[in-house]
Design a protein around this motif. Sequence first.
Motif, PDB file in Angstrom:
ATOM      1  N   VAL A  65     -35.203 -34.482 -13.503  1.00 39.94           N
ATOM      2  CA  VAL A  65     -34.147 -34.450 -14.509  1.00 39.94           C
ATOM      3  C   VAL A  65     -34.753 -33.907 -15.795  1.00 39.94           C
ATOM      4  O   VAL A  65     -35.871 -34.251 -16.171  1.00 39.94           O
ATOM      5  CB  VAL A  65     -33.523 -35.845 -14.743  1.00 39.94           C
ATOM      6  N   ASP A  66     -34.007 -33.058 -16.469  1.00 40.79           N
ATOM      7  CA  ASP A  66     -34.534 -32.341 -17.623  1.00 40.79           C
ATOM      8  C   ASP A  66     -33.895 -32.839 -18.916  1.00 40.79           C
ATOM      9  O   ASP A  66     -32.678 -33.046 -18.978  1.00 40.79           O
ATOM     10  CB  ASP A  66     -34.270 -30.841 -17.448  1.00 40.79           C
ATOM     11  N   ASN A  67     -34.723 -33.017 -19.947  1.00 37.90           N
ATOM     12  CA  ASN A  67     -34.247 -33.390 -21.284  1.00 37.90           C
ATOM     13  C   ASN A  67     -33.414 -34.664 -21.258  1.00 37.90           C
ATOM     14  O   ASN A  67     -32.315 -34.725 -21.796  1.00 37.90           O
ATOM     15  CB  ASN A  67     -33.429 -32.242 -21.903  1.00 37.90           C
ATOM     16  N   MET A  68     -33.954 -35.700 -20.627  1.00 32.98           N
ATOM     17  CA  MET A  68     -33.241 -36.961 -20.524  1.00 32.98           C
ATOM     18  C   MET A  68     -33.761 -37.958 -21.552  1.00 32.98           C
ATOM     19  O   MET A  68     -34.974 -38.131 -21.684  1.00 32.98           O
ATOM     20  CB  MET A  68     -33.401 -37.560 -19.131  1.00 32.98           C
ATOM     21  N   PRO A  69     -32.885 -38.632 -22.300  1.00 34.02           N
ATOM     22  CA  PRO A  69     -33.336 -39.668 -23.237  1.00 34.02           C
ATOM     23  C   PRO A  69     -34.085 -40.769 -22.486  1.00 34.02           C
ATOM     24  O   PRO A  69     -33.633 -41.212 -21.424  1.00 34.02           O
ATOM     25  CB  PRO A  69     -32.027 -40.205 -23.828  1.00 34.02           C
ATOM     26  N   PRO A  70     -35.211 -41.220 -23.011  1.00 36.15           N
ATOM     27  CA  PRO A  70     -35.978 -42.272 -22.321  1.00 36.15           C
ATOM     28  C   PRO A  70     -35.159 -43.508 -21.986  1.00 36.15           C
ATOM     29  O   PRO A  70     -35.386 -44.146 -20.959  1.00 36.15           O
ATOM     30  CB  PRO A  70     -37.096 -42.585 -23.318  1.00 36.15           C
ATOM     31  N   LYS A  71     -34.191 -43.878 -22.843  1.00 43.62           N
ATOM     32  CA  LYS A  71     -33.385 -45.069 -22.586  1.00 43.62           C
ATOM     33  C   LYS A  71     -32.680 -45.009 -21.236  1.00 43.62           C
ATOM     34  O   LYS A  71     -32.403 -46.040 -20.620  1.00 43.62           O
ATOM     35  CB  LYS A  71     -32.346 -45.248 -23.686  1.00 43.62           C
ATOM     36  N   LEU A  72     -32.362 -43.810 -20.770  1.00 38.25           N
ATOM     37  CA  LEU A  72     -31.619 -43.683 -19.515  1.00 38.25           C
ATOM     38  C   LEU A  72     -32.517 -43.823 -18.287  1.00 38.25           C
ATOM     39  O   LEU A  72     -32.019 -43.866 -17.168  1.00 38.25           O
ATOM     40  CB  LEU A  72     -30.893 -42.341 -19.472  1.00 38.25           C
ATOM     41  N   LEU A  73     -33.827 -43.887 -18.495  1.00 35.41           N
ATOM     42  CA  LEU A  73     -34.726 -44.033 -17.356  1.00 35.41           C
ATOM     43  C   LEU A  73     -34.487 -45.354 -16.624  1.00 35.41           C
ATOM     44  O   LEU A  73     -34.515 -45.412 -15.394  1.00 35.41           O
ATOM     45  CB  LEU A  73     -36.182 -43.963 -17.816  1.00 35.41           C
ATOM     46  N   VAL A  74     -34.266 -46.431 -17.391  1.00 35.86           N
ATOM     47  CA  VAL A  74     -34.109 -47.740 -16.757  1.00 35.86           C
ATOM     48  C   VAL A  74     -32.886 -47.788 -15.836  1.00 35.86           C
ATOM     49  O   VAL A  74     -33.012 -48.154 -14.654  1.00 35.86           O
ATOM     50  CB  VAL A  74     -34.048 -48.855 -17.816  1.00 35.86           C
ATOM     51  N   PRO A  75     -31.668 -47.421 -16.301  1.00 41.37           N
ATOM     52  CA  PRO A  75     -30.525 -47.455 -15.369  1.00 41.37           C
ATOM     53  C   PRO A  75     -30.641 -46.446 -14.240  1.00 41.37           C
ATOM     54  O   PRO A  75     -30.149 -46.682 -13.131  1.00 41.37           O
ATOM     55  CB  PRO A  75     -29.312 -47.148 -16.262  1.00 41.37           C
ATOM     56  N   LEU A  76     -31.301 -45.312 -14.496  1.00 42.04           N
ATOM     57  CA  LEU A  76     -31.467 -44.323 -13.437  1.00 42.04           C
ATOM     58  C   LEU A  76     -32.379 -44.860 -12.340  1.00 42.04           C
ATOM     59  O   LEU A  76     -32.076 -44.748 -11.147  1.00 42.04           O
ATOM     60  CB  LEU A  76     -32.031 -43.020 -14.001  1.00 42.04           C
ATOM     61  N   VAL A  77     -33.498 -45.459 -12.729  1.00 42.37           N
ATOM     62  CA  VAL A  77     -34.398 -46.056 -11.744  1.00 42.37           C
ATOM     63  C   VAL A  77     -33.690 -47.176 -11.001  1.00 42.37           C
ATOM     64  O   VAL A  77     -33.803 -47.302  -9.779  1.00 42.37           O
ATOM     65  CB  VAL A  77     -35.680 -46.575 -12.434  1.00 42.37           C
ATOM     66  N   ASP A  78     -32.951 -47.979 -11.731  1.00 43.51           N
ATOM     67  CA  ASP A  78     -32.208 -49.076 -11.104  1.00 43.51           C
ATOM     68  C   ASP A  78     -31.219 -48.545 -10.075  1.00 43.51           C
ATOM     69  O   ASP A  78     -31.091 -49.084  -8.967  1.00 43.51           O
ATOM     70  CB  ASP A  78     -31.480 -49.887 -12.180  1.00 43.51           C
ATOM     71  N   MET A  79     -30.514 -47.473 -10.416  1.00 43.21           N
ATOM     72  CA  MET A  79     -29.530 -46.889  -9.512  1.00 43.21           C
ATOM     73  C   MET A  79     -30.203 -46.345  -8.257  1.00 43.21           C
ATOM     74  O   MET A  79     -29.718 -46.522  -7.136  1.00 43.21           O
ATOM     75  CB  MET A  79     -28.777 -45.766 -10.229  1.00 43.21           C
ATOM     76  N   MET A  80     -31.359 -45.691  -8.436  1.00 42.80           N
ATOM     77  CA  MET A  80     -32.025 -45.059  -7.306  1.00 42.80           C
ATOM     78  C   MET A  80     -32.703 -46.073  -6.388  1.00 42.80           C
ATOM     79  O   MET A  80     -32.761 -45.876  -5.177  1.00 42.80           O
ATOM     80  CB  MET A  80     -33.063 -44.051  -7.808  1.00 42.80           C
ATOM     81  N   THR A  81     -33.225 -47.137  -6.975  1.00 42.34           N
ATOM     82  CA  THR A  81     -33.956 -48.105  -6.156  1.00 42.34           C
ATOM     83  C   THR A  81     -33.061 -49.152  -5.528  1.00 42.34           C
ATOM     84  O   THR A  81     -33.514 -49.947  -4.726  1.00 42.34           O
ATOM     85  CB  THR A  81     -35.042 -48.811  -6.990  1.00 42.34           C
ATOM     86  N   ASN A  82     -31.794 -49.153  -5.891  1.00 44.33           N
ATOM     87  CA  ASN A  82     -30.856 -50.115  -5.313  1.00 44.33           C
ATOM     88  C   ASN A  82     -29.758 -49.412  -4.542  1.00 44.33           C
ATOM     89  O   ASN A  82     -28.631 -49.894  -4.459  1.00 44.33           O
ATOM     90  CB  ASN A  82     -30.255 -50.998  -6.405  1.00 44.33           C
ATOM     91  N   ALA A  83     -30.090 -48.246  -3.991  1.00 42.32           N
ATOM     92  CA  ALA A  83     -29.105 -47.469  -3.235  1.00 42.32           C
ATOM     93  C   ALA A  83     -28.651 -48.215  -1.989  1.00 42.32           C
ATOM     94  O   ALA A  83     -27.552 -48.008  -1.494  1.00 42.32           O
ATOM     95  CB  ALA A  83     -29.672 -46.112  -2.864  1.00 42.32           C
TER      96      ALA A  83
END
Length: 323
Positions: A65-83
């Motif tokens: 993912v390109d040019n993503m605010p660091p704050k969005l890393l947490v929900p993105l990781v959460d979404m991917m690891t709880n698929a």
Amino acid sequence: MIRNQTLMNTLRGAAATPIDAAQDPAASDRPAPADGFEVLLITGMSGAGRSHAADCVEDMGWYVVDNMPPKLLVPLVDMMTNAGDGKGVHKLAAVIDVRSREYFDDLNEVLSHLDDLGVKTRILFLDASDDVLVTRYEKVRRPHPLQHGNRLIDGIDEERALLANLKERADMVIDTSALSIHQLSTKLYEAMVGSGPKTVAVHIFSFGFKYGTPTDADFVADVRFLPNPFWVPSLRELTGWDKPVADYVLNSAGASEFLDAYEKALLVAIDGYAREDKHFVTIAVGCTGGQHRSVAMSEALAKRLRSHGLDVTVSAREQRKRK
């Protein structure tokens, strides 16, 4: 590579404040991140090669993912690891730059939360000398993102000061001042994967010449010099995946000698490709109809190359025709 706008729109509703969500006591009830999940932060000086590094990492199998605010890393990781199926993405790379200064204000806290989640996190920092950065910007005739109407060097100085602490904590620092894009790719493969032929992914596919010579192969081998199982009634309806056909082909005069010589030649070429930043090689093996000899020889060749530690996949172009 996923650009940030679509991703941000998806995640906005996931958590208004991702960090607060991570601190929520209910978060303790969530399942732990998938085993082996990794996050790679790609950052560094503007003009030092972040975009090319992202392309290389994507080629290595990372979800970028390109040019993503660091704050969005947490929900993105959460979404991917709880698929739920455990078969999702396990390698996430995020390109972070300084287009918004406030992005960096949250980075340390976000990294701490990722540690708490048990996520392996690495930072790749790309750097270059001021002179080289000035030259690169002059070539593309674009302003520095922090220039703000001032001199180009002012923007570079501000960015360097802003990134100083992040550079200190980086796991990998690559200075691209004297590197071509191919040399940068080689450096990245060495840092992320290793060096040598094992960085080259090989795909072998069988085909039939009567259906046309493939145009997407780096090597094309013609095995029509071997006796054709099609003319053996008991083998005609079988394919090169069936043991009787494979035995017939591989025990034919010249089959082993051809494989010995071709294996040796390919290893030399693959070693050279690794040095020249070519990490994907396609090998086509053809016979008349693409059902018997080419299939058996493709599988035998793949087995030999795998014995050298290479990543090899195999397919059959004419498989649909058989069905």
